[in-house]
Write a protein that holds these residues in place. Structure first.
Motif, PDB file in Angstrom:
ATOM      1  N   GLU A  92       0.906  -1.141  -0.120  1.00 59.66           N
ATOM      2  CA  GLU A  92      -0.068  -0.093   0.094  1.00 59.66           C
ATOM      3  C   GLU A  92       0.926   1.328   0.029  1.00 59.66           C
ATOM      4  OE1 GLU A  92      -3.203   0.293   0.084  1.00 59.66           O
ATOM      5  OE2 GLU A  92      -3.583  -1.886  -0.142  1.00 59.66           O
ATOM      6  N   SER A  93       0.865   2.027  -1.109  1.00 65.21           N
ATOM      7  CA  SER A  93       1.573   3.193  -1.094  1.00 65.21           C
ATOM      8  C   SER A  93       1.049   4.140   0.143  1.00 65.21           C
ATOM      9  CB  SER A  93       1.326   3.984  -2.525  1.00 65.21           C
ATOM     10  OG  SER A  93       0.045   4.190  -2.680  1.00 65.21           O
ATOM     11  N   LYS A  94      -0.106   4.123   0.552  1.00 64.36           N
ATOM     12  CA  LYS A  94      -0.576   5.171   1.466  1.00 64.36           C
ATOM     13  C   LYS A  94       0.242   4.822   2.817  1.00 64.36           C
ATOM     14  CE  LYS A  94      -4.724   2.297   3.077  1.00 64.36           C
ATOM     15  NZ  LYS A  94      -5.963   2.456   3.228  1.00 64.36           N
ATOM     16  N   TRP A  95       0.760   3.530   2.944  1.00 59.83           N
ATOM     17  CA  TRP A  95       1.349   3.216   4.349  1.00 59.83           C
ATOM     18  C   TRP A  95       2.866   3.654   3.993  1.00 59.83           C
ATOM     19  CZ3 TRP A  95      -2.620   3.268   6.809  1.00 59.83           C
ATOM     20  CH2 TRP A  95      -3.538   1.846   6.776  1.00 59.83           C
ATOM     21  N   ARG A  96       3.272   3.658   2.792  1.00 55.28           N
ATOM     22  CA  ARG A  96       4.668   4.137   2.449  1.00 55.28           C
ATOM     23  C   ARG A  96       4.638   5.440   2.918  1.00 55.28           C
ATOM     24  NH1 ARG A  96       4.513   0.754  -1.628  1.00 55.28           N
ATOM     25  NH2 ARG A  96       3.817   2.332  -3.201  1.00 55.28           N
ATOM     26  N   ASP A  97       3.719   6.452   2.409  1.00 54.47           N
ATOM     27  CA  ASP A  97       3.438   7.770   2.737  1.00 54.47           C
ATOM     28  C   ASP A  97       3.532   8.073   4.180  1.00 54.47           C
ATOM     29  OD1 ASP A  97       3.556   8.122  -0.001  1.00 54.47           O
ATOM     30  OD2 ASP A  97       1.485   8.400  -0.283  1.00 54.47           O
ATOM     31  N   GLU A  98       2.746   7.279   4.846  1.00 52.73           N
ATOM     32  CA  GLU A  98       2.512   7.482   6.270  1.00 52.73           C
ATOM     33  C   GLU A  98       3.821   7.204   6.985  1.00 52.73           C
ATOM     34  OE1 GLU A  98      -0.076   5.068   9.398  1.00 52.73           O
ATOM     35  OE2 GLU A  98      -1.444   6.053   7.793  1.00 52.73           O
ATOM     36  N   VAL A  99       4.371   5.950   6.815  1.00 49.85           N
ATOM     37  CA  VAL A  99       5.685   5.916   7.698  1.00 49.85           C
ATOM     38  C   VAL A  99       6.785   7.240   7.252  1.00 49.85           C
ATOM     39  CG1 VAL A  99       7.046   4.395   6.011  1.00 49.85           C
ATOM     40  CG2 VAL A  99       7.274   4.226   8.537  1.00 49.85           C
ATOM     41  N   LEU A 100       6.692   7.495   5.910  1.00 48.69           N
ATOM     42  CA  LEU A 100       7.612   8.697   5.597  1.00 48.69           C
ATOM     43  C   LEU A 100       7.024   9.981   6.183  1.00 48.69           C
ATOM     44  CD1 LEU A 100      10.224   9.523   3.682  1.00 48.69           C
ATOM     45  CD2 LEU A 100       8.405  10.030   1.889  1.00 48.69           C
ATOM     46  N   ASN A 101       6.062  10.182   6.215  1.00 44.97           N
ATOM     47  CA  ASN A 101       5.485  11.395   7.195  1.00 44.97           C
ATOM     48  C   ASN A 101       5.883  11.228   8.612  1.00 44.97           C
ATOM     49  OD1 ASN A 101       4.567  12.873   5.036  1.00 44.97           O
ATOM     50  ND2 ASN A 101       2.491  11.743   5.178  1.00 44.97           N
ATOM     51  N   LYS A 102       5.905  10.043   9.261  1.00 44.39           N
ATOM     52  CA  LYS A 102       6.138  10.109  10.569  1.00 44.39           C
ATOM     53  C   LYS A 102       7.627   9.931  10.811  1.00 44.39           C
ATOM     54  CE  LYS A 102       2.189   7.237  11.975  1.00 44.39           C
ATOM     55  NZ  LYS A 102       1.642   6.419  12.566  1.00 44.39           N
ATOM     56  N   THR A 103       8.532   9.317   9.848  1.00 40.77           N
ATOM     57  CA  THR A 103       9.760   9.184  10.423  1.00 40.77           C
ATOM     58  C   THR A 103      10.959  10.075   9.693  1.00 40.77           C
ATOM     59  OG1 THR A 103      10.282   7.274   8.755  1.00 40.77           O
ATOM     60  CG2 THR A 103       9.474   6.704  11.148  1.00 40.77           C
ATOM     61  N   GLY A 104      10.347  10.543   8.342  1.00 38.78           N
ATOM     62  CA  GLY A 104      11.155  10.948   7.489  1.00 38.78           C
ATOM     63  C   GLY A 104      11.990  10.160   6.611  1.00 38.78           C
ATOM     64  N   GLN A 105      11.843   8.932   6.931  1.00 42.11           N
ATOM     65  CA  GLN A 105      12.712   7.744   5.868  1.00 42.11           C
ATOM     66  C   GLN A 105      11.644   6.647   5.628  1.00 42.11           C
ATOM     67  OE1 GLN A 105      16.033   7.265   8.506  1.00 42.11           O
ATOM     68  NE2 GLN A 105      14.834   6.142   9.949  1.00 42.11           N
ATOM     69  N   LEU A 106      12.335   5.866   4.807  1.00 40.19           N
ATOM     70  CA  LEU A 106      11.547   4.430   4.368  1.00 40.19           C
ATOM     71  C   LEU A 106      12.177   3.186   5.097  1.00 40.19           C
ATOM     72  CD1 LEU A 106      10.758   5.478   0.797  1.00 40.19           C
ATOM     73  CD2 LEU A 106       9.294   5.337   2.607  1.00 40.19           C
ATOM     74  N   ALA A 107      12.912   3.583   6.055  1.00 40.72           N
ATOM     75  CA  ALA A 107      13.429   2.330   6.749  1.00 40.72           C
ATOM     76  C   ALA A 107      12.329   1.628   7.540  1.00 40.72           C
ATOM     77  CB  ALA A 107      14.514   2.726   7.732  1.00 40.72           C
ATOM     78  N   VAL A 108      12.537   0.026   7.543  1.00 42.78           N
ATOM     79  CA  VAL A 108      11.690  -0.741   8.283  1.00 42.78           C
ATOM     80  C   VAL A 108      12.372  -1.699   9.213  1.00 42.78           C
ATOM     81  CG1 VAL A 108       9.797  -0.574   6.754  1.00 42.78           C
ATOM     82  CG2 VAL A 108      11.285  -2.127   6.266  1.00 42.78           C
ATOM     83  N   PRO A 109      11.948  -2.206  10.086  1.00 42.39           N
ATOM     84  CA  PRO A 109      10.462  -2.073  10.728  1.00 42.39           C
ATOM     85  C   PRO A 109      10.356  -0.707  11.452  1.00 42.39           C
ATOM     86  CG  PRO A 109      11.716  -3.409  12.123  1.00 42.39           C
ATOM     87  CD  PRO A 109      12.576  -3.146  11.134  1.00 42.39           C
ATOM     88  N   VAL A 110       9.190  -0.158  11.328  1.00 46.18           N
ATOM     89  CA  VAL A 110       8.728   1.153  12.155  1.00 46.18           C
ATOM     90  C   VAL A 110       7.648   0.700  13.164  1.00 46.18           C
ATOM     91  CG1 VAL A 110       7.794   3.396  12.167  1.00 46.18           C
ATOM     92  CG2 VAL A 110       9.598   2.740  10.671  1.00 46.18           C
TER      93      VAL A 110
END
Length: 79
Positions: free
Chosen positions: A36-54
């Protein structure tokens, strides 16, 4: 307590986190950032990066699988 984890299926750390949470009997909502791209966008907004796990524990956002930090966040969330 509300626990959301952002993951990708191929990440060893993500799989370890899920197994650890299940072992501790902590329920969580998993959000697969590859599906889901919305989850990618959400994690990017929360952390400023795309590293996982968050891990988002009642709004306390942690990046990576650090048992000590997660335990501390869980204890704070229970208060």
């Amino acid at each position: 307590m509300n626990v959301i984890i952002y993951t990708i299926p191929t990440s060893i750390w993500c799989n370890d986190l899920k197994a650890w949470l299940k072992k501790k009997k902590i329920s969580f909502e998993e959000r697969d950032t590859t599906e889901e791209s919305k989850w990618r966008d959400e994690v990017l907004n929360k952390t400023g990066q795309l590293a996982v796990p968050v891990i988002d524990i009642n709004g306390n956002v942690l990046i990576g699988f650090d048992e000590k930090s997660i335990e501390e966040a869980i204890q704070k969330a229970k208060i």
